[in-house]
Design a protein around this motif. Structure first.
Motif, PDB file in Angstrom:
ATOM      1  N   ASP A 149       0.824  -1.220   0.000  1.00 21.78           N
ATOM      2  CA  ASP A 149       0.000   0.000   0.000  1.00 21.78           C
ATOM      3  C   ASP A 149       0.852   1.263   0.000  1.00 21.78           C
ATOM      4  O   ASP A 149       0.366   2.344  -0.335  1.00 21.78           O
ATOM      5  N   ASP A 150       2.119   1.113   0.409  1.00 22.77           N
ATOM      6  CA  ASP A 150       3.007   2.289   0.422  1.00 22.77           C
ATOM      7  C   ASP A 150       3.695   2.515  -0.924  1.00 22.77           C
ATOM      8  O   ASP A 150       4.470   3.464  -1.073  1.00 22.77           O
ATOM      9  N   LEU A 151       3.448   1.613  -1.874  1.00 28.68           N
ATOM     10  CA  LEU A 151       4.039   1.795  -3.211  1.00 28.68           C
ATOM     11  C   LEU A 151       3.154   2.710  -4.041  1.00 28.68           C
ATOM     12  O   LEU A 151       1.923   2.685  -3.897  1.00 28.68           O
ATOM     13  N   ALA A 152       3.752   3.495  -4.901  1.00 28.96           N
ATOM     14  CA  ALA A 152       2.966   4.309  -5.839  1.00 28.96           C
ATOM     15  C   ALA A 152       2.183   3.347  -6.744  1.00 28.96           C
ATOM     16  O   ALA A 152       2.675   2.261  -7.077  1.00 28.96           O
ATOM     17  N   PRO A 153       0.956   3.736  -7.156  1.00 29.69           N
ATOM     18  CA  PRO A 153       0.082   2.804  -7.893  1.00 29.69           C
ATOM     19  C   PRO A 153       0.742   2.073  -9.076  1.00 29.69           C
ATOM     20  O   PRO A 153       0.569   0.852  -9.191  1.00 29.69           O
ATOM     21  N   PRO A 154       1.514   2.743  -9.947  1.00 31.81           N
ATOM     22  CA  PRO A 154       2.075   1.975 -11.080  1.00 31.81           C
ATOM     23  C   PRO A 154       3.009   0.848 -10.627  1.00 31.81           C
ATOM     24  O   PRO A 154       3.061  -0.210 -11.251  1.00 31.81           O
ATOM     25  N   VAL A 155       3.732   1.083  -9.540  1.00 26.76           N
ATOM     26  CA  VAL A 155       4.650   0.050  -9.054  1.00 26.76           C
ATOM     27  C   VAL A 155       3.838  -1.036  -8.346  1.00 26.76           C
ATOM     28  O   VAL A 155       4.059  -2.235  -8.562  1.00 26.76           O
ATOM     29  N   ARG A 156       2.857  -0.598  -7.550  1.00 21.00           N
ATOM     30  CA  ARG A 156       2.067  -1.584  -6.793  1.00 21.00           C
ATOM     31  C   ARG A 156       1.331  -2.537  -7.743  1.00 21.00           C
ATOM     32  O   ARG A 156       1.372  -3.760  -7.555  1.00 21.00           O
ATOM     33  N   ARG A 157       0.716  -1.984  -8.780  1.00 16.83           N
ATOM     34  CA  ARG A 157      -0.049  -2.834  -9.706  1.00 16.83           C
ATOM     35  C   ARG A 157       0.848  -3.895 -10.325  1.00 16.83           C
ATOM     36  O   ARG A 157       0.474  -5.051 -10.471  1.00 16.83           O
ATOM     37  N   TRP A 158       2.095  -3.510 -10.646  1.00 14.85           N
ATOM     38  CA  TRP A 158       3.027  -4.465 -11.255  1.00 14.85           C
ATOM     39  C   TRP A 158       3.464  -5.516 -10.231  1.00 14.85           C
ATOM     40  O   TRP A 158       3.451  -6.718 -10.534  1.00 14.85           O
ATOM     41  N   VAL A 159       3.778  -5.071  -9.027  1.00 15.88           N
ATOM     42  CA  VAL A 159       4.246  -6.016  -7.998  1.00 15.88           C
ATOM     43  C   VAL A 159       3.143  -7.028  -7.692  1.00 15.88           C
ATOM     44  O   VAL A 159       3.419  -8.219  -7.473  1.00 15.88           O
ATOM     45  N   GLU A 160       1.883  -6.563  -7.716  1.00 17.22           N
ATOM     46  CA  GLU A 160       0.765  -7.478  -7.416  1.00 17.22           C
ATOM     47  C   GLU A 160       0.649  -8.596  -8.445  1.00 17.22           C
ATOM     48  O   GLU A 160       0.073  -9.643  -8.151  1.00 17.22           O
ATOM     49  N   THR A 161       1.206  -8.374  -9.637  1.00 22.42           N
ATOM     50  CA  THR A 161       1.143  -9.449 -10.648  1.00 22.42           C
ATOM     51  C   THR A 161       2.247 -10.490 -10.424  1.00 22.42           C
ATOM     52  O   THR A 161       2.251 -11.537 -11.061  1.00 22.42           O
ATOM     53  N   LEU A 162       3.194 -10.198  -9.530  1.00 21.86           N
ATOM     54  CA  LEU A 162       4.313 -11.134  -9.306  1.00 21.86           C
ATOM     55  C   LEU A 162       3.938 -12.126  -8.212  1.00 21.86           C
ATOM     56  O   LEU A 162       3.234 -11.774  -7.252  1.00 21.86           O
ATOM     57  N   SER A 163       4.441 -13.346  -8.334  1.00 21.50           N
ATOM     58  CA  SER A 163       4.216 -14.334  -7.263  1.00 21.50           C
ATOM     59  C   SER A 163       5.072 -13.951  -6.061  1.00 21.50           C
ATOM     60  O   SER A 163       6.010 -13.151  -6.180  1.00 21.50           O
ATOM     61  N   GLY A 164       4.786 -14.562  -4.926  1.00 17.24           N
ATOM     62  CA  GLY A 164       5.573 -14.310  -3.712  1.00 17.24           C
ATOM     63  C   GLY A 164       7.043 -14.611  -3.952  1.00 17.24           C
ATOM     64  O   GLY A 164       7.935 -13.834  -3.564  1.00 17.24           O
ATOM     65  N   ALA A 165       7.303 -15.743  -4.636  1.00 17.05           N
ATOM     66  CA  ALA A 165       8.696 -16.147  -4.888  1.00 17.05           C
ATOM     67  C   ALA A 165       9.387 -15.137  -5.798  1.00 17.05           C
ATOM     68  O   ALA A 165      10.563 -14.797  -5.620  1.00 17.05           O
ATOM     69  N   ASP A 166       8.615 -14.652  -6.749  1.00 13.17           N
ATOM     70  CA  ASP A 166       9.159 -13.680  -7.700  1.00 13.17           C
ATOM     71  C   ASP A 166       9.509 -12.368  -6.998  1.00 13.17           C
ATOM     72  O   ASP A 166      10.546 -11.749  -7.281  1.00 13.17           O
ATOM     73  N   ARG A 167       8.649 -11.952  -6.078  1.00  6.04           N
ATOM     74  CA  ARG A 167       8.921 -10.715  -5.322  1.00  6.04           C
ATOM     75  C   ARG A 167      10.188 -10.884  -4.489  1.00  6.04           C
ATOM     76  O   ARG A 167      11.028  -9.990  -4.432  1.00  6.04           O
ATOM     77  N   GLN A 168      10.288 -12.043  -3.842  1.00 13.12           N
ATOM     78  CA  GLN A 168      11.496 -12.317  -3.029  1.00 13.12           C
ATOM     79  C   GLN A 168      12.735 -12.288  -3.891  1.00 13.12           C
ATOM     80  O   GLN A 168      13.766 -11.725  -3.523  1.00 13.12           O
ATOM     81  N   ALA A 169      12.610 -12.916  -5.077  1.00 12.57           N
ATOM     82  CA  ALA A 169      13.772 -12.983  -5.979  1.00 12.57           C
ATOM     83  C   ALA A 169      14.176 -11.578  -6.445  1.00 12.57           C
ATOM     84  O   ALA A 169      15.368 -11.286  -6.601  1.00 12.57           O
ATOM     85  N   LEU A 170      13.181 -10.717  -6.632  1.00 14.77           N
ATOM     86  CA  LEU A 170      13.461  -9.348  -7.072  1.00 14.77           C
ATOM     87  C   LEU A 170      14.372  -8.645  -6.058  1.00 14.77           C
ATOM     88  O   LEU A 170      15.356  -7.998  -6.421  1.00 14.77           O
ATOM     89  N   VAL A 171      14.050  -8.801  -4.783  1.00 13.21           N
ATOM     90  CA  VAL A 171      14.833  -8.134  -3.736  1.00 13.21           C
ATOM     91  C   VAL A 171      16.145  -8.888  -3.506  1.00 13.21           C
ATOM     92  O   VAL A 171      17.233  -8.281  -3.439  1.00 13.21           O
ATOM     93  N   ALA A 172      16.051 -10.233  -3.419  1.00  7.68           N
ATOM     94  CA  ALA A 172      17.253 -11.036  -3.119  1.00  7.68           C
ATOM     95  C   ALA A 172      18.273 -10.941  -4.249  1.00  7.68           C
ATOM     96  O   ALA A 172      19.472 -11.135  -4.034  1.00  7.68           O
ATOM     97  N   GLY A 173      17.792 -10.598  -5.451  1.00  2.19           N
ATOM     98  CA  GLY A 173      18.696 -10.497  -6.595  1.00  2.19           C
ATOM     99  C   GLY A 173      19.633  -9.299  -6.511  1.00  2.19           C
ATOM    100  O   GLY A 173      20.645  -9.237  -7.216  1.00  2.19           O
ATOM    101  N   VAL A 174      19.313  -8.350  -5.642  1.00  2.00           N
ATOM    102  CA  VAL A 174      20.146  -7.136  -5.561  1.00  2.00           C
ATOM    103  C   VAL A 174      21.329  -7.404  -4.635  1.00  2.00           C
ATOM    104  O   VAL A 174      21.167  -7.622  -3.433  1.00  2.00           O
ATOM    105  N   ALA A 175      22.521  -7.398  -5.229  1.00  8.59           N
ATOM    106  CA  ALA A 175      23.737  -7.655  -4.429  1.00  8.59           C
ATOM    107  C   ALA A 175      24.086  -6.437  -3.591  1.00  8.59           C
ATOM    108  O   ALA A 175      24.658  -6.551  -2.503  1.00  8.59           O
TER     109      ALA A 175
END
Ligand code: NAD
Length: 447
Positions: A149-175
């Motif tokens: 809910d703290d994400l701006a709408p364009p980012v939130r709408r996109w993140v909502e389309t990602l699976s839980g694992a995908d969201r984790q991978a997005l963050v964990a992928g950042v070294a």
């Protein structure tokens, strides 16, 4: 979105501006010898090979030279703007057309487009992020903490389309990440303090070769440049009120005085206020400065430094500008409620009517040096972006040892940047003699 050059790989205003962007970027490059040396080494060594890098920076000619350097190091670069008004559309076009860099930035973009571009930079799935104000890292952390809910709408709408694992991978992928500015570093240190920082961050702003020069001399000169381009006011004989006597404030106060202004400083830190007083400025609370100033400039990184109560006390025709990172230093919401307007009287100048008097706000309270002028001169960004390039390399080399905290680049690299800059300027300095080295290392010798 009103763009003529939108594709999955970029969203810029107009690709036909590329030739002008190229000419201006090459002009900036002439003043960036340290970054050039790094680019030459990166081309040979490819330290960023195979890395995806998303950068959220002001899209200027200097940033273009950084982006090309990162690409020369092997990175697959995506770039979005770090402020809706700071993008140079010709530079954005040049990066897309001549270098195949993915750019998502259009000068004057609205709030939704700004965040759509942040989304695009995140969708690049970066291994490294590079921020100026922590907007990319901030969004990644809202994903990590499931605070959608703290994400701006364009980012939130996109993140909502990602699976839980995908969201984790997005963050964990950042070294790791790098941060350019004071405001971003403050936000990141707060995250580290709260134990929520998900990856190491290099605070480029903390390098001496960054804030001592970029914030002071870069912001000092370009803020005055922005105000002059927006207004064409005569500085000599006017009273300029500088809110904040940090690195940026010191630089701007110096340049305003040099142009003949009577400078008043406002501060909340007794040490900085004392320094301003001893540097020869008048120090006053904003409530008193408001009554005498002709031009007011905020450079604090804080919020609502100039409020409606101050504006009510100002002279007819007072000019208000901000050069701090976010457009929150002048209380524009309060002004909107209390005043009539705005009337656009000149590009970047809005007139408000408040109690029978006129107040002029420049560039919607956004960074005046980037909105109305071209940002810092290339010569100073040479050092800031040398730090950025070396910080990205440092993240790649040391990702495993770096803790999830805010770090600075090693002092030797900072000193090396200063050495290279001096060499490029043709300035030689002395070296310690063996006797002096011994003297400085000893405690026995007295008079
Ligand atoms: N315009 C640009 O291109 C540019 C470049 C670099 C940094 N910045 C931004 O400028 C801002 C200042 O950066 P800095 O490096 O000078 O930070 P700094 O921390 O060195 O200085 C900020 C100063 O503002 C003072 N301050 C805080 N609240 C105040 C208030 N209510 N009234 C008066 N003074 C107050 C602080 O005491 C401090 O001395 C940050 O937002 C930074 O991100 C902008």
């Amino acid at each position: 979105m009103t763009t003529t050059a939108r594709s999955a790989a970029s969203d810029v205003k107009n690709l036909s501006l590329a030739a002008e962007g190229r000419r201006r970027t090459e002009w900036a490059e002439r003043s960036m010898p340290v970054l050039r040396l790094i680019r030459e080494r990166f081309t040979r060594e490819r330290p960023l090979a195979g890395r995806r890098l998303s950068a959220c920076l002001h899209v200027t000619t200097e940033t273009a030279n950084l982006a090309v350097t990162l690409q020369a190091g092997g990175a697959d670069v995506a770039l979005c703007g770090s402020n809706p008004l700071s993008t140079q559309d010709d530079v954005a076009a040049h990066l897309v057309k001549d270098h195949g860099i993915k750019v998502f930035a259009i000068k004057g973009e609205d709030h939704a487009s700004y965040y759509e571009h942040i989304r695009a930079a995140l969708a690049h799935r970066p291994d490294i992020t590079m921020d100026d104000g922590a907007d990319l890292v901030g969004a990644l952390h809202m994903v990590a903490l499931n605070r959608l809910d703290d994400l701006a709408p364009p980012v939130r709408r996109w993140v909502e389309t990602l699976s839980g694992a995908d969201r984790q991978a997005l963050v964990a992928g950042v070294a790791g990440s790098t941060e350019e500015t004071t405001t971003g570093v403050i936000r990141l240190k707060a995250m580290a303090r709260d134990g929520v920082l998900q990856f190491p961050v290099i605070a480029v702003n903390d390098s001496d070769t960054k804030h001592l020069f970029d914030n002071r001399y870069g912001t000092g000169q370009s803020t005055l440049d922005g105000i002059l381009r927006a207004t064409n006011l005569l500085v000599a004989g006017s009273t300029v009120v500088v809110a904040g006597y940090g690195w940026c404030g010191r630089g701007f106060a110096l340049r305003a005085r040099g142009a003949g202004a009577n400078v008043i400083v406002t501060e909340i830190d007794p040490l900085k206020a004392l320094e301003a007083q001893m540097d020869g400025y008048r120090v006053l609370p904003m409530a008193e400065a408001a009554r005498v100033g002709d031009v007011f400039v905020t450079l604090t990184g804080n919020t609502h430094v100039i409020r409606v109560e101050h504006m009510r006390a100002m002279k007819d025709g007072a000019v208000l500008a901000n050069s701090g990172h976010f457009n929150v230093e002048i209380d524009l919401d309060g002004l909107r409620q209390a005043a009539q307007g705005p009337t656009r009287v000149r590009e970047f100048v809005d007139e408000w009517r408040l109690g029978g008097r006129r107040i002029f706000v420049l560039a919607d309270g956004r960074l005046i040096n980037l909105a109305a002028a071209e940002g810092h001169p290339a010569s100073v960004m040479d050092m800031s972006f040398a730090n950025q390039a070396l910080a990205a390399e440092h993240v790649v080399k040391h990702a495993r040892e770096l803790t999830k905290d805010v770090h600075r680049i090693p002092r030797e690299l900072d000193a090396e940047i200063a050495r290279l800059k001096l060499a490029a300027m043709g300035v030689a300095i002395d070296t310690l003699t063996p006797e002096q080295q011994k003297y400085l290392a000893s405690w026995e010798m007295g008079t």
